[in-house]
Design a protein around this motif. Sequence first.
Motif, PDB file in Angstrom:
ATOM      1  N   GLY A 161       0.784  -1.233   0.000  1.00  0.00           N
ATOM      2  CA  GLY A 161       0.000   0.000   0.000  1.00  0.00           C
ATOM      3  C   GLY A 161       0.807   1.270   0.000  1.00  0.00           C
ATOM      4  O   GLY A 161       0.270   2.354   0.275  1.00  0.00           O
ATOM      5  N   ILE A 162       2.099   1.190  -0.301  1.00  0.00           N
ATOM      6  CA  ILE A 162       2.949   2.385  -0.337  1.00  0.00           C
ATOM      7  C   ILE A 162       2.917   2.983  -1.749  1.00  0.00           C
ATOM      8  O   ILE A 162       3.275   2.308  -2.714  1.00  0.00           O
TER       9      ILE A 162
ATOM     10  N   LYS B 251      -4.964  -8.332  -8.562  1.00  0.00           N
ATOM     11  CA  LYS B 251      -4.203  -7.870  -7.393  1.00  0.00           C
ATOM     12  C   LYS B 251      -3.682  -6.453  -7.618  1.00  0.00           C
ATOM     13  O   LYS B 251      -3.785  -5.590  -6.740  1.00  0.00           O
ATOM     14  N   ILE B 252      -3.118  -6.218  -8.804  1.00  0.00           N
ATOM     15  CA  ILE B 252      -2.595  -4.887  -9.125  1.00  0.00           C
ATOM     16  C   ILE B 252      -3.721  -3.857  -9.125  1.00  0.00           C
ATOM     17  O   ILE B 252      -3.586  -2.758  -8.574  1.00  0.00           O
ATOM     18  N   ALA B 253      -4.853  -4.221  -9.735  1.00  0.00           N
ATOM     19  CA  ALA B 253      -5.974  -3.289  -9.870  1.00  0.00           C
ATOM     20  C   ALA B 253      -6.601  -2.934  -8.525  1.00  0.00           C
ATOM     21  O   ALA B 253      -7.019  -1.789  -8.302  1.00  0.00           O
ATOM     22  N   GLU B 254      -6.670  -3.895  -7.621  1.00  0.00           N
ATOM     23  CA  GLU B 254      -7.414  -3.691  -6.372  1.00  0.00           C
ATOM     24  C   GLU B 254      -6.545  -3.306  -5.179  1.00  0.00           C
ATOM     25  O   GLU B 254      -7.027  -2.668  -4.245  1.00  0.00           O
ATOM     26  N   GLU B 255      -5.260  -3.683  -5.186  1.00  0.00           N
ATOM     27  CA  GLU B 255      -4.441  -3.501  -3.988  1.00  0.00           C
ATOM     28  C   GLU B 255      -3.290  -2.519  -4.160  1.00  0.00           C
ATOM     29  O   GLU B 255      -2.822  -1.944  -3.177  1.00  0.00           O
ATOM     30  N   TYR B 256      -2.830  -2.313  -5.379  1.00  0.00           N
ATOM     31  CA  TYR B 256      -1.616  -1.520  -5.580  1.00  0.00           C
ATOM     32  C   TYR B 256      -1.908  -0.027  -5.616  1.00  0.00           C
ATOM     33  O   TYR B 256      -2.982   0.408  -6.050  1.00  0.00           O
ATOM     34  N   LYS B 257      -0.920   0.757  -5.168  1.00  0.00           N
ATOM     35  CA  LYS B 257      -0.914   2.202  -5.381  1.00  0.00           C
ATOM     36  C   LYS B 257       0.312   2.506  -6.234  1.00  0.00           C
ATOM     37  O   LYS B 257       1.319   3.019  -5.754  1.00  0.00           O
ATOM     38  N   LEU B 258       0.216   2.149  -7.497  1.00  0.00           N
ATOM     39  CA  LEU B 258       1.363   2.189  -8.401  1.00  0.00           C
ATOM     40  C   LEU B 258       1.095   3.172  -9.535  1.00  0.00           C
ATOM     41  O   LEU B 258       0.024   3.159 -10.143  1.00  0.00           O
ATOM     42  N   PHE B 259       2.096   4.008  -9.828  1.00  0.00           N
ATOM     43  CA  PHE B 259       1.961   5.034 -10.856  1.00  0.00           C
ATOM     44  C   PHE B 259       3.164   4.955 -11.793  1.00  0.00           C
ATOM     45  O   PHE B 259       4.268   4.655 -11.364  1.00  0.00           O
ATOM     46  N   HIS B 260       2.920   5.231 -13.065  1.00  0.00           N
ATOM     47  CA  HIS B 260       3.992   5.153 -14.064  1.00  0.00           C
ATOM     48  C   HIS B 260       3.875   6.346 -15.002  1.00  0.00           C
ATOM     49  O   HIS B 260       2.778   6.756 -15.392  1.00  0.00           O
TER      50      HIS B 260
ATOM     51  N   GLN C 181       4.462   8.766   3.389  1.00  0.00           N
ATOM     52  CA  GLN C 181       5.347   7.670   2.972  1.00  0.00           C
ATOM     53  C   GLN C 181       5.102   7.285   1.507  1.00  0.00           C
ATOM     54  O   GLN C 181       3.971   7.056   1.087  1.00  0.00           O
ATOM     55  N   CYS C 182       6.181   7.204   0.741  1.00  0.00           N
ATOM     56  CA  CYS C 182       6.074   6.868  -0.684  1.00  0.00           C
ATOM     57  C   CYS C 182       7.466   6.507  -1.196  1.00  0.00           C
ATOM     58  O   CYS C 182       8.460   6.612  -0.480  1.00  0.00           O
ATOM     59  N   LEU C 183       7.516   6.077  -2.446  1.00  0.00           N
ATOM     60  CA  LEU C 183       8.795   5.775  -3.101  1.00  0.00           C
ATOM     61  C   LEU C 183       8.769   6.291  -4.532  1.00  0.00           C
ATOM     62  O   LEU C 183       7.762   6.143  -5.235  1.00  0.00           O
ATOM     63  N   VAL C 184       9.883   6.875  -4.954  1.00  0.00           N
ATOM     64  CA  VAL C 184      10.078   7.259  -6.352  1.00  0.00           C
ATOM     65  C   VAL C 184      11.138   6.343  -6.947  1.00  0.00           C
ATOM     66  O   VAL C 184      12.194   6.132  -6.342  1.00  0.00           O
ATOM     67  N   ILE C 185      10.836   5.761  -8.106  1.00  0.00           N
ATOM     68  CA  ILE C 185      11.806   4.951  -8.840  1.00  0.00           C
ATOM     69  C   ILE C 185      12.143   5.685 -10.144  1.00  0.00           C
ATOM     70  O   ILE C 185      11.249   5.976 -10.937  1.00  0.00           O
ATOM     71  N   TYR C 186      13.426   5.990 -10.334  1.00  0.00           N
ATOM     72  CA  TYR C 186      13.854   6.693 -11.543  1.00  0.00           C
ATOM     73  C   TYR C 186      14.731   5.757 -12.367  1.00  0.00           C
ATOM     74  O   TYR C 186      15.849   5.444 -11.991  1.00  0.00           O
ATOM     75  N   ASP C 187      14.206   5.317 -13.491  1.00  0.00           N
ATOM     76  CA  ASP C 187      14.874   4.321 -14.320  1.00  0.00           C
ATOM     77  C   ASP C 187      15.104   4.905 -15.732  1.00  0.00           C
ATOM     78  O   ASP C 187      14.247   4.784 -16.586  1.00  0.00           O
TER      79      ASP C 187
END
Length: 248
Positions: free
Chosen positions: A109-110, A161-170, A203-209
């Motif tokens: 949930g992050i 699982k991704i649709a219902e549980e994740y807080k993911l952004f791209h 609380q969060c995370l940034v991924i820079y790729d």
Amino acid sequence: KAIDNLHQLSATDSIEKIFSVSENTLFGLVTKFSSSQDEIVAVQDIVNDLVDYWASNPTQYVGLPTPWPKFNESIGGGMRTGVTLIGSRAGVGKTSIAINVANFLSEQGIPTLILDTEMEIKDVLPRMIANLSDVPIRRIETGDFNLVDFEKNAVNAAAKKIAEEYKLFHVSVAGKSFDEILSIIRRWVYTQVGISKNGKANQCLVIYDYFKIMDSSDISDMQEHQAMGFQVSKLTDFCKIYDIPCLS
């Protein structure tokens, strides 16, 4: 300074670039005059409170953990405020590390933002689903998973699982200047993560790729390695102001 820079833009410049001119000028001003950055702390006044806090809030990790205990240990317990930088040759798995970490923390949930300099979400998502379902990426991309019941069920379960549980952004940042990229992160923090009363991000995370030069304006009269060094420093300063860990 912002007005002068705005006058130099053309009608073909992107909205992100227009916003970034003003945002980053003001951000630089805040950085210079922020009292929280310059405050001198009397250590004797805070030591007891900090020790009491640590005793009352036991945790296995310091910062945000990755899925790998040995790696967490090697970086001091987890990803702390600032940039955790991983370097290697091309094609040996840097993006795979990023996707594994994104899955691991999103599942908890992050809020996690992936800034991608190369791939679109349609390229990233099959890798995420493969990571969760154990179905090969190629079979997901071609649709062959739909021909085998257990693969079909595994892929659908991963997608659910991704649709219902994740807080993911791209977001694809290919071709954008580094100042534009910082503006994108800042808007995500304010609109999707939230700011606490003390002015820090929740609380969060940034991924820079990944770090590379995409806009000639980022180089100016510097060598490429110098320009990337400045980018790392800029992102580190940004993360410290908002108290954000970043994996790159």
